[in-house]
Design a protein around this motif. Structure first.
Motif, PDB file in Angstrom:
ATOM      1  N   ILE A 124      23.842 -14.181   3.798  1.00  9.21           N
ATOM      2  CA  ILE A 124      23.879 -14.335   5.255  1.00  9.21           C
ATOM      3  C   ILE A 124      25.320 -14.112   5.705  1.00  9.21           C
ATOM      4  O   ILE A 124      26.244 -14.637   5.088  1.00  9.21           O
ATOM      5  N   LEU A 125      25.489 -13.321   6.732  1.00  9.69           N
ATOM      6  CA  LEU A 125      26.837 -13.060   7.266  1.00  9.69           C
ATOM      7  C   LEU A 125      26.762 -13.027   8.789  1.00  9.69           C
ATOM      8  O   LEU A 125      26.112 -12.160   9.355  1.00  9.69           O
ATOM      9  N   LEU A 126      27.395 -14.001   9.421  1.00  7.44           N
ATOM     10  CA  LEU A 126      27.368 -14.027  10.886  1.00  7.44           C
ATOM     11  C   LEU A 126      28.664 -13.450  11.450  1.00  7.44           C
ATOM     12  O   LEU A 126      29.753 -13.887  11.097  1.00  7.44           O
TER      13      LEU A 126
ATOM     14  N   ASN B  98      26.129 -20.708   2.822  1.00  3.97           N
ATOM     15  CA  ASN B  98      24.898 -20.062   3.249  1.00  3.97           C
ATOM     16  C   ASN B  98      24.292 -19.097   2.250  1.00  3.97           C
ATOM     17  O   ASN B  98      23.577 -18.177   2.633  1.00  3.97           O
TER      18      ASN B  98
END
Lengths: 321, 321
Positions: free
Chosen positions: B188-190, B176
């Motif tokens: 991006i870090l979910l 990502n």
């Protein structure tokens, strides 16, 4: 200490009349009466004899961090220990502490929860002084897809600990309820945090109905829930139970990290009351036959196919006989 | 408003001498000088002419919640919007708000992060006023095993939005990262929360280097990171970009909830720079050939077998030529 308790402590085993208490403390009779009722709610026991007065006959069974830690022989689990008289829920406190960097093994305990959390957004009844309401923080280095293993592992540890300590024949209802004679005796709820596909932390919430009396359960749970004391016929020392659980949990957790899910699966299957029964879950109905390696329940459909089901609420229908 | 800014506002386009400012505000010359420097750090631009004085020549590009909401045409995403001048990290704030019951669509924005979070425990450089540093809260009703889909979906939405708005040919590096000419332009870090096997919430942390100049990147990122302004040759309106991203994100999110992962997978593969290249990850080396239905990267080994790899850090070795 409360001045009323001080007064009783200064006159051990004596009956004190309401008037005498009222005069000594300089408060009204009705204030005395209210305070005695409040203390009763906290677990104090008073003998009341009409026209004689009150005698302090029993103190609440309160957990003591120092005495728990003195008994605890684990390497990691249960340290540090945070003990509260009251919390909204130990799971919420665990989440707050995780946000502040709480380490693996940290244990949150509360004598009472005002908003205890159960599975599927339900509440968990947690009256003061008679149960073990706790959250244990784990940070295993495992793939996110293995998260279901920890739920099953926790049920195994608790079931084995209860059997070892009390001789009560607890069984595991899939995925993680412990039952005694068909009634629920504990609840387990794991909340897991992932960063992308990395499992970062687990807050394992565990509620055990230790010394609850029948009247301690709300009406809607009267037929469904029980306690170790009700099931075994005698009260269980909560600190001894807690320490035994943490040691059992550490044993299975370390085994899991070393050898994977296979040994947990074998023991879970041996302790389960869900297998070889017909189950109905999410439109699927059939015979529960075991766990797969991800920790899903394997259900054999009537057409012979076997499908894996992850946890949700299963309604047991007829036993397989 | 700051009294110094008020003074400049009352005399537009005029040079004010240090002495005049000092006299009007009743503070020392050195206090004036300090305050001008502080405002410069916040993004104000002053022309300084020796022996003449200072002129206010530019104001910082500040995000305004009201103006963002006026432009926003989404059904859910971006509402409510919480905008901060400074946060430790928008992900931490999102976790705090989730604990208080924040609803789906909630957006946390900060002009500056003092402890921005990147993948694998790394920090994320987030200087004030020049980027979009945000966390979007989602609560999809999907199985926990589908969590990786959302990471890939977020990358698709951001990549498409950048291409549409700026004509910059951003590409997705698995899983990502967005790259422009080989340099990273966003991260991006979910962070996902599970209750047992139920996905409860996702905080999607998204950092976009919008108008950073080369000098805004720390030394160790000089060769690895870039911004939309550096890549496209002109500044990008951060509010317009934010609104376009939220709309694009909502489009793909709704499509995913309706039709599953298949359409996301197709677009991800089309936008990816990782496929048809040799990759080396966790002991496995081979040709990246696509995604499987769980969102794992499929790697074809030299012996012909294809294995699925979930996200971690892949090191690209030689391009496939």
């Amino acid at each position: 200490m409360n001045r009323l308790l001080e007064l009783f402590a200064s006159r051990p085993d004596q009956y004190l009349s309401g008037e005498e208490i009222s005069r000594t403390l300089g408060v009204s009779r009705s204030a005395v009466w209210k305070q005695i009722n409040r203390l009763r709610e906290e677990g104090y026991v008073f003998d009341a004899v009409p026209r004689v007065g009150y005698k302090l006959a029993g103190k609440p069974d309160k957990l003591q961090a120092s005495s728990i830690l003195a008994k605890l022989k684990t390497n990691k689990l249960g340290r540090p220990l945070f003990l509260f008289d009251q919390l909204d829920s130990t799971q919420n406190e665990a989440q707050r502490r995780l946000s502040e960097g709480a380490e693996e093994g940290s244990l949150i305990l509360a004598e009472e929860q005002t908003a205890g959390k159960g599975r599927l957004g339900r509440s968990w009844h947690s009256p003061p002084g008679k149960g073990l309401w706790m959250s244990l923080i784990l940070k295993p280095d495992i793939p996110f897809a293995s998260a279901p293993h920890l739920t099953l592992l926790t049920a195994v540890a608790l079931c084995r600990c209860i059997r070892r300590l009390t001789k009560i024949e607890a069984l595991i209802k899939w995925p993680n309820d412990l039952l005694v004679a068909g009634k629920k005796i504990s609840g387990i709820l794991l909340e897991t945090r992932l960063e992308e596909e990395r499992l970062v932390s687990v807050a394992a919430g565990i509620g055990i109905c230790v010394n609850l009396e029948q009247a301690d359960f709300p009406a809607e749970l009267q037929d469904k829930a029980t306690s170790l004391m009700l099931a075994g016929g005698e009260p269980v020392d909560r600190e001894v139970l807690l320490v035994a659980f943490l040691e059992e949990m550490e044993h299975w957790y370390e085994l899991y990290l070393r050898e994977g899910f296979a040994p947990i699966r074998t023991v879970w299957e041996a302790l389960s009351t869900s297998l070889q029964r017909r189950v109905a879950v999410g439109g699927v109905e059939g015979m529960a036959v075991g766990l797969n390696e991800q920790g899903a329940l394997l259900v054999r459909l009537d057409d012979g196919r076997t499908v894996p089901i992850f946890s949700s609420n299963i309604a047991e229908s007829t036993p397989a006989g």
